[in-house]
Design an enzyme around this catalytic site. Structure first.
Site, PDB file in Angstrom:
ATOM      1  N   HIS A 258       0.820  -1.215   0.000  1.00  0.00           N
ATOM      2  CA  HIS A 258       0.000   0.000   0.000  1.00  0.00           C
ATOM      3  C   HIS A 258       0.849   1.259   0.000  1.00  0.00           C
ATOM      4  CE1 HIS A 258       0.138   0.888   4.417  1.00  0.00           C
ATOM      5  NE2 HIS A 258       0.134  -0.406   4.569  1.00  0.00           N
ATOM      6  N   ASP A 270       5.951   0.996   7.016  1.00  0.00           N
ATOM      7  CA  ASP A 270       4.524   0.750   6.752  1.00  0.00           C
ATOM      8  C   ASP A 270       3.990   1.816   5.830  1.00  0.00           C
ATOM      9  OD1 ASP A 270       1.958  -0.194   6.834  1.00  0.00           O
ATOM     10  OD2 ASP A 270       1.556   0.415   8.887  1.00  0.00           O
ATOM     11  N   GLU A 304      -5.074   1.832   2.406  1.00  0.00           N
ATOM     12  CA  GLU A 304      -5.137   0.660   3.292  1.00  0.00           C
ATOM     13  C   GLU A 304      -5.347   1.106   4.731  1.00  0.00           C
ATOM     14  OE1 GLU A 304      -3.741  -2.396   6.097  1.00  0.00           O
ATOM     15  OE2 GLU A 304      -2.897  -0.429   5.810  1.00  0.00           O
ATOM     16  N   GLU A 305      -4.694   2.221   5.101  1.00  0.00           N
ATOM     17  CA  GLU A 305      -4.641   2.564   6.521  1.00  0.00           C
ATOM     18  C   GLU A 305      -5.973   3.015   7.113  1.00  0.00           C
ATOM     19  OE1 GLU A 305      -2.424   1.680   8.299  1.00  0.00           O
ATOM     20  OE2 GLU A 305      -0.437   1.858   7.421  1.00  0.00           O
ATOM     21  N   ASP A 332       3.447  -6.216   3.385  1.00  0.00           N
ATOM     22  CA  ASP A 332       3.019  -5.170   4.331  1.00  0.00           C
ATOM     23  C   ASP A 332       3.395  -5.556   5.757  1.00  0.00           C
ATOM     24  OD1 ASP A 332       1.850  -2.945   5.467  1.00  0.00           O
ATOM     25  OD2 ASP A 332      -0.203  -3.695   5.299  1.00  0.00           O
ATOM     26  N   HIS A 402       3.019   3.059  12.881  1.00  0.00           N
ATOM     27  CA  HIS A 402       2.024   4.142  12.957  1.00  0.00           C
ATOM     28  C   HIS A 402       2.467   5.302  13.850  1.00  0.00           C
ATOM     29  CE1 HIS A 402      -1.604   1.298  11.814  1.00  0.00           C
ATOM     30  NE2 HIS A 402      -0.608   1.263  10.949  1.00  0.00           N
TER      31      HIS A 402
HETATM   32 ZN   LIG Z   1       0.575  -1.395   6.376  1.00  0.00          ZN
END
Ligand SMILES: [Zn+2]
Length: 457
Positions: A258, A270, A304-305, A332, A402
């Site tokens: 992603h 990520d 995606e997030e 991922d 994140h």
């Molecule tokens: Zn991810």
């Protein structure tokens, strides 16, 4: 035995293995591209200028690599963070403390100033019931290892709605993290249609411990202000690039990652790492002297997030062709050391694939039992596309996940290159082997946020 060895040796021509594995290990292209993506484009939250710049960047790179590339439209949620702050209010005998907090993705903005009540699960919150009315619910937990994420993530995804149902005014969540230098970790929350919407933020694990200790002494009051808001949906795109198969171009091996990221860091782990791994696999396979039998398709998914709009849009747009999608792989899981290849497919799939990925044994990578998946591939579940995964060492994945610390410096170039090599080799194998993998029985439907699939974070 000798015959078996000869067959193994014959599966992948040595010059092909050298081009794919050797190329990924020595070219440094994936690492250079990841630096470019993270340092010059930066954060790529859906609907942001960074996400749009990343789409154009990827389009150009695929063109340079000679792949057949197109943008497929996706409407995405457009959430913006704004200013945010919070503090533990001073009280007799207690000094005030500024909190290291950050809004959960998709949260409504707003302010709250109230007493805190602690809950360690959604069940504990509903047991509190009226005791939480008018309060700020503080979700605490004991995440200490990567596997704990799946156990506690429901507090992030469903906690704010649960808090609204008992009349609470806001939510603080202990960051879902395995390490912290007082960095809060965001992630998506979603409001149930039939519940109110209260502002929700993650606090650093250190601040969660502080609140917990102070609560043992007596009442704690917190004030918070979140400037985040949801704007109208924005136009964006999945980037889809093909290396067209030489014999069966309608059969597709899909490599996904992603392109969007959270806004706090630069999304190096990520999922910038996954993006450059699958791009590298496409580049190396596309530059082979002879293209593989089937089409290798690289898909960079958007959103995606905080919505999965890209995964859903791809499955919807390609529904009629999913029966001819012979395998899917989503990268991922960061760029930790690749340990093994895992499969989700029908009986006998491992025996078919194993000889074709023998060149990876030089990197210590073999097939092993386990599952495979990926959030963006989830919407394709009804088609039971065989799924393959490069299983990586995820020990430190949730240290920075994140958070503002997800930056390029965390990437080990050698491990990134090995991941790219494994991805390229597996993709080539799936696209060239004479038979396709058998399909497994369809996966039961599930809640993507509450129970992430393997490799889907
Ligand atoms: Zn991810």
């Amino acid at each position: 035995m000798l015959l078996a060895l000869l067959l193994v040796a014959a599966a992948v021509p040595p010059d092909v293995a050298r081009h794919l594995v050797g190329g990924a290990l020595s070219d440094g292209v994936a690492y250079a591209r990841l630096r470019d993506l993270t340092d010059t484009i930066g954060p790529r939250l859906s609907g942001s200028p960074g996400a749009e710049a990343a789409v154009q960047w990827a389009l150009k790179k695929f063109q340079q690599d000679g792949l057949s590339v197109r943008l497929e439209p996706v409407k995405v949620p457009h959430w913006v963070r704004g200013e945010e702050s919070g503090e533990i209010l001073p009280a007799p005998g207690i000094v005030g403390h500024r909190l290291a907090l950050t809004a959960l993705g998709n949260s409504v903005g707003g302010t709250a100033s109230a007493e805190v009540v602690e809950a360690r699960s959604l069940a504990e919150l509903s047991a509190l019931g009226p005791a939480a009315r008018g309060k700020i619910v503080f979700f605490n937990h004991t995440m200490s290892k990567p596997d704990d994420y799946g156990r506690f993530v429901e507090m992030r995804s469903h906690g704010p709605s649960a808090a609204a149902r008992v009349g609470a005014v806001a939510v603080l969540l202990r960051s879902l993290a395995t390490a912290s230098l007082r960095t809060p970790h965001t992630g998506m929350t979603s409001y149930d249609a039939d519940a109110g919407q209260v502002p929700a933020a993650a606090v650093s694990t250190e601040d969660a411990d502080l609140i917990d200790r102070l609560l043992q002494r007596g009442p704690v009051r917190v004030s918070l202000s979140l400037g985040c808001r949801m704007l109208p949906d924005a136009d964006s795109a999945n980037v889809v690039a093909d290396v067209r198969g030489r014999e069966r171009p309608d059969e597709v091996v899909l490599l996904g990652a992603h392109l969007d990221s959270w806004d706090l860091g630069t999304g190096a782990n990520d999922d910038g790492a996954g993006v450059v791994m699958v791009m590298e696999a496409g580049r190396l396979i596309g530059s082979l002297r002879q293209r593989p039998r089937r089409t290798v398709r690289v898909v960079l998914f958007m959103n995606e997030e905080n919505g999965l709009a890209g995964g859903k849009a791809y499955a919807a747009a390609h529904r009629a062709e999913l029966g001819k999608h012979v395998a899917g792989l989503e990268a991922d899981s960061g760029a930790g050391r690749p340990l093994a290849i895992r499969l989700r497919a029908g009986d006998g799939a491992g025996a078919l694939l194993a000889p074709w990925i023998a060149p990876l044994e030089s990197l210590g990578i073999q097939l092993e039992a386990g599952d495979a998946g990926g959030a963006d591939l989830g919407p394709m579940d009804p088609a039971s596309v065989p799924l393959v995964r490069v299983h990586t060492d995820g020990t430190h994945y949730f240290d920075i996940h994140h958070s503002a610390a997800d930056t390029f410096d965390k990437i080990d170039p050698a491990e990134l290159a090995k991941n790219a090599a494994a991805t390229a080799m597996v993709a080539y194998a799936l696209a060239e082997m004479p038979d396709v993998l058998p399909r497994a029985a369809p996966r039961p439907p599930r809640d993507n946020q509450a129970a992430p699939r393997p490799a889907a974070h």
